[in-house]
Design a protein around this motif. Structure first.
Motif, mmCIF file in Angstrom:
data_model
loop_
_atom_site.group_PDB
_atom_site.id
_atom_site.type_symbol
_atom_site.label_atom_id
_atom_site.label_comp_id
_atom_site.label_asym_id
_atom_site.label_seq_id
_atom_site.Cartn_x
_atom_site.Cartn_y
_atom_site.Cartn_z
ATOM 1 N N MET A 22 0.838 -1.211 0.000
ATOM 2 C CA MET A 22 0.000 0.000 0.000
ATOM 3 C C MET A 22 0.869 1.255 0.000
ATOM 4 O O MET A 22 0.615 2.203 -0.744
ATOM 5 C CB MET A 22 -0.910 0.006 1.234
ATOM 6 N N LEU A 23 1.902 1.234 0.825
ATOM 7 C CA LEU A 23 2.791 2.387 0.925
ATOM 8 C C LEU A 23 3.498 2.657 -0.398
ATOM 9 O O LEU A 23 3.633 3.813 -0.815
ATOM 10 C CB LEU A 23 3.821 2.147 2.033
ATOM 11 N N ALA A 24 3.938 1.605 -1.085
ATOM 12 C CA ALA A 24 4.612 1.776 -2.378
ATOM 13 C C ALA A 24 3.689 2.447 -3.392
ATOM 14 O O ALA A 24 4.114 3.331 -4.146
ATOM 15 C CB ALA A 24 5.079 0.419 -2.902
ATOM 16 N N SER A 25 2.423 2.053 -3.406
ATOM 17 C CA SER A 25 1.475 2.650 -4.348
ATOM 18 C C SER A 25 1.160 4.094 -3.981
ATOM 19 O O SER A 25 1.014 4.951 -4.862
ATOM 20 C CB SER A 25 0.176 1.828 -4.376
ATOM 21 N N ILE A 26 1.062 4.383 -2.687
ATOM 22 C CA ILE A 26 0.774 5.754 -2.251
ATOM 23 C C ILE A 26 1.945 6.680 -2.567
ATOM 24 O O ILE A 26 1.749 7.865 -2.858
ATOM 25 C CB ILE A 26 0.417 5.759 -0.751
ATOM 26 N N VAL A 63 3.628 11.318 -19.098
ATOM 27 C CA VAL A 63 4.915 10.883 -19.645
ATOM 28 C C VAL A 63 5.975 10.837 -18.558
ATOM 29 O O VAL A 63 6.750 9.873 -18.446
ATOM 30 C CB VAL A 63 5.350 11.826 -20.786
ATOM 31 N N VAL A 64 5.997 11.880 -17.718
ATOM 32 C CA VAL A 64 7.029 11.984 -16.688
ATOM 33 C C VAL A 64 6.869 10.889 -15.634
ATOM 34 O O VAL A 64 7.820 10.165 -15.311
ATOM 35 C CB VAL A 64 6.999 13.374 -16.026
ATOM 36 N N VAL A 65 5.663 10.758 -15.070
ATOM 37 C CA VAL A 65 5.501 9.839 -13.935
ATOM 38 C C VAL A 65 5.598 8.380 -14.366
ATOM 39 O O VAL A 65 6.136 7.547 -13.624
ATOM 40 C CB VAL A 65 4.178 10.103 -13.192
ATOM 41 N N PHE A 66 5.103 8.045 -15.551
ATOM 42 C CA PHE A 66 5.242 6.661 -15.997
ATOM 43 C C PHE A 66 6.703 6.340 -16.307
ATOM 44 O O PHE A 66 7.151 5.205 -16.107
ATOM 45 C CB PHE A 66 4.358 6.395 -17.202
ATOM 46 N N SER A 67 7.453 7.328 -16.772
ATOM 47 C CA SER A 67 8.889 7.127 -16.984
ATOM 48 C C SER A 67 9.609 6.936 -15.657
ATOM 49 O O SER A 67 10.501 6.082 -15.535
ATOM 50 C CB SER A 67 9.476 8.320 -17.743
ATOM 51 N N LEU A 68 9.225 7.721 -14.642
ATOM 52 C CA LEU A 68 9.839 7.580 -13.328
ATOM 53 C C LEU A 68 9.488 6.223 -12.708
ATOM 54 O O LEU A 68 10.309 5.616 -12.017
ATOM 55 C CB LEU A 68 9.367 8.714 -12.411
ATOM 56 N N PHE A 69 8.276 5.754 -12.961
ATOM 57 C CA PHE A 69 7.856 4.440 -12.482
ATOM 58 C C PHE A 69 8.759 3.355 -13.075
ATOM 59 O O PHE A 69 9.238 2.463 -12.360
ATOM 60 C CB PHE A 69 6.402 4.218 -12.876
ATOM 61 N N GLY A 70 8.999 3.430 -14.359
ATOM 62 C CA GLY A 70 9.904 2.478 -15.001
ATOM 63 C C GLY A 70 11.329 2.635 -14.531
ATOM 64 O O GLY A 70 12.059 1.649 -14.381
ATOM 65 N N LEU A 71 11.744 3.880 -14.274
ATOM 66 C CA LEU A 71 13.108 4.130 -13.811
ATOM 67 C C LEU A 71 13.343 3.509 -12.440
ATOM 68 O O LEU A 71 14.409 2.943 -12.184
ATOM 69 C CB LEU A 71 13.361 5.638 -13.758
ATOM 70 N N ALA A 72 12.342 3.618 -11.554
ATOM 71 C CA ALA A 72 12.472 3.019 -10.226
ATOM 72 C C ALA A 72 12.621 1.505 -10.332
ATOM 73 O O ALA A 72 13.429 0.892 -9.620
ATOM 74 C CB ALA A 72 11.256 3.377 -9.372
ATOM 75 N N TRP A 73 11.835 0.893 -11.226
ATOM 76 C CA TRP A 73 11.939 -0.556 -11.433
ATOM 77 C C TRP A 73 13.321 -0.933 -11.961
ATOM 78 O O TRP A 73 13.944 -1.890 -11.487
ATOM 79 C CB TRP A 73 10.862 -1.007 -12.414
ATOM 80 N N SER A 84 16.535 4.905 -5.796
ATOM 81 C CA SER A 84 15.554 4.409 -4.831
ATOM 82 C C SER A 84 15.198 5.465 -3.796
ATOM 83 O O SER A 84 14.077 5.486 -3.283
ATOM 84 C CB SER A 84 16.091 3.155 -4.126
ATOM 85 N N LEU A 85 16.137 6.328 -3.473
ATOM 86 C CA LEU A 85 15.848 7.423 -2.550
ATOM 87 C C LEU A 85 14.954 8.466 -3.206
ATOM 88 O O LEU A 85 14.072 9.036 -2.558
ATOM 89 C CB LEU A 85 17.144 8.065 -2.063
ATOM 90 N N LEU A 86 15.170 8.711 -4.488
ATOM 91 C CA LEU A 86 14.347 9.686 -5.206
ATOM 92 C C LEU A 86 12.946 9.143 -5.463
ATOM 93 O O LEU A 86 11.963 9.890 -5.379
ATOM 94 C CB LEU A 86 15.019 10.048 -6.537
ATOM 95 N N ILE A 87 12.846 7.851 -5.789
ATOM 96 C CA ILE A 87 11.551 7.205 -6.053
ATOM 97 C C ILE A 87 11.572 5.857 -5.326
ATOM 98 O O ILE A 87 11.961 4.837 -5.902
ATOM 99 C CB ILE A 87 11.327 6.982 -7.565
ATOM 100 N N PRO A 88 11.155 5.820 -4.075
ATOM 101 C CA PRO A 88 11.345 4.607 -3.266
ATOM 102 C C PRO A 88 10.307 3.507 -3.468
ATOM 103 O O PRO A 88 10.268 2.551 -2.695
ATOM 104 C CB PRO A 88 11.269 5.154 -1.830
ATOM 105 N N SER A 89 9.469 3.604 -4.479
ATOM 106 C CA SER A 89 8.378 2.642 -4.638
ATOM 107 C C SER A 89 8.891 1.210 -4.826
ATOM 108 O O SER A 89 8.393 0.266 -4.192
ATOM 109 C CB SER A 89 7.487 3.030 -5.823
ATOM 110 N N ASP A 90 9.882 1.012 -5.686
ATOM 111 C CA ASP A 90 10.377 -0.337 -5.943
ATOM 112 C C ASP A 90 11.129 -0.883 -4.740
ATOM 113 O O ASP A 90 11.032 -2.078 -4.438
ATOM 114 C CB ASP A 90 11.285 -0.339 -7.178
ATOM 115 N N ALA A 91 11.871 -0.021 -4.049
ATOM 116 C CA ALA A 91 12.591 -0.463 -2.856
ATOM 117 C C ALA A 91 11.609 -0.911 -1.770
ATOM 118 O O ALA A 91 11.863 -1.885 -1.058
ATOM 119 C CB ALA A 91 13.483 0.665 -2.335
#
Length: 284
Positions: free
Chosen positions: A157-161, A181-191, A216-223
């Protein structure tokens, strides 16, 4: 009070547009397909036979299938979070509807926080139901019990939020298309950063580890997802994962660091505060 009113209207909007209905139908289809595949593979005794005892083999099999299912749910929840929030503010500005809304005694901060509360609630319910039903089906079919399903689900839940709030911030600054474009790219970048970090650890490559950690610090969703996956793994699988390189490249073999969890908890608050601040100063 206005914040809760905005949250209620946001949920009603999602219902009227049949977003919830469509998501429910597709999610049930996914769960049904997962359960069917799980059952068919589990019934194949030849595939489950091996040097381990039946109980051990079932634990290994249940672990792999459960992690794969939750990994898919994590991706679905991430896409849903981005889809819901990518135009949460910008689309209202583009359509002109926001002028009528803000003409009432309503602060901009209340509007932003209300939208966030509604979407965070929807995402939380989605992840909780999906993860719970998937783990229940795994238990009914194979008898496999996840070591700590509560912490795994809460971290998912936290990763999605995290993604939701990042996308909401982008919606206060960018147009809907540009933000998408930006957020979906960042989503892929985190992965990708997570994969790089795993490979870097396997190769003892400090440069790759540092790159993965920085992203991972910039976009911690995958971590955060990797931390959640640890609580799904059986002790037997963890022993094998730590002793060999024969493991899934998108799971964690150790519990999430306390600093990471704290940062992931603070991250949405920081992004939400930034969204409120930028939207308060935006010229409509």
């Amino acid at each position: 009070m206005n914040t809760l009113t905005i949250a209620r209207f946001t949920i009603q909007e999602a219902i009227s547009r049949r977003l919830i209905l469509a998501g429910a139908i597709l999610s049930l289809a996914f769960l049904g397909l997962f359960a069917l595949a799980f059952y068919l593979i589990y019934q194949n005794d030849n595939e489950l036979s091996g040097p381990l005892s039946n109980a051990q083999t079932q634990a290994m099999f249940g672990t792999v299938m459960s992690v794969l299912g939750l990994y898919a749910i994590n991706f679905l929840a991430g896409f849903l979070a981005l889809f819901l929030s990518v135009g949460a503010i910008s689309s209202e500005i583009d359509s002109g509807a926001l002028h009528a809304i803000l003409a009432r005694p309503l602060r901009r901060a209340e509007f932003v926080v209300g939208r966030w509360l509604a979407y965070a609630g929807l995402i939380g319910v989605y992840v909780g139901l999906m993860a719970g039903m998937l783990l229940l089906s795994a238990w009914l079919i194979s008898g496999y019990t996840t070591p700590d399903p509560v912490r795994a689900t809460l971290l998912m839940m936290l990763a999605s939020i995290v993604l939701l709030t990042l996308s909401l911030l982008g919606s206060t600054v960018l147009s809907t298309l540009a933000n998408g474009v930006v957020v979906f790219s960042l989503f892929g970048l985190a992965w990708l950063a997570g994969i790089i970090e795993v490979i870097g650890g396997a190769l003892s490559n400090d440069a790759m580890l540092n790159i993965g950690t920085a992203v991972s610090l910039l976009i911690p969703s995958d971590a955060v997802w990797r931390g959640a996956s640890y609580y799904v793994l059986s002790p037997l699988y963890l022993v094998r994962l730590r002793s060999t390189a024969d493991g899934l490249p998108f799971v964690g073999n150790s519990p999430p660091a306390t600093a990471l969890v704290l940062w992931a908890l603070i991250y949405p608050l920081v992004m939400l505060g930034a969204a409120v601040l930028t939207f308060s100063h935006r010229d409509l």
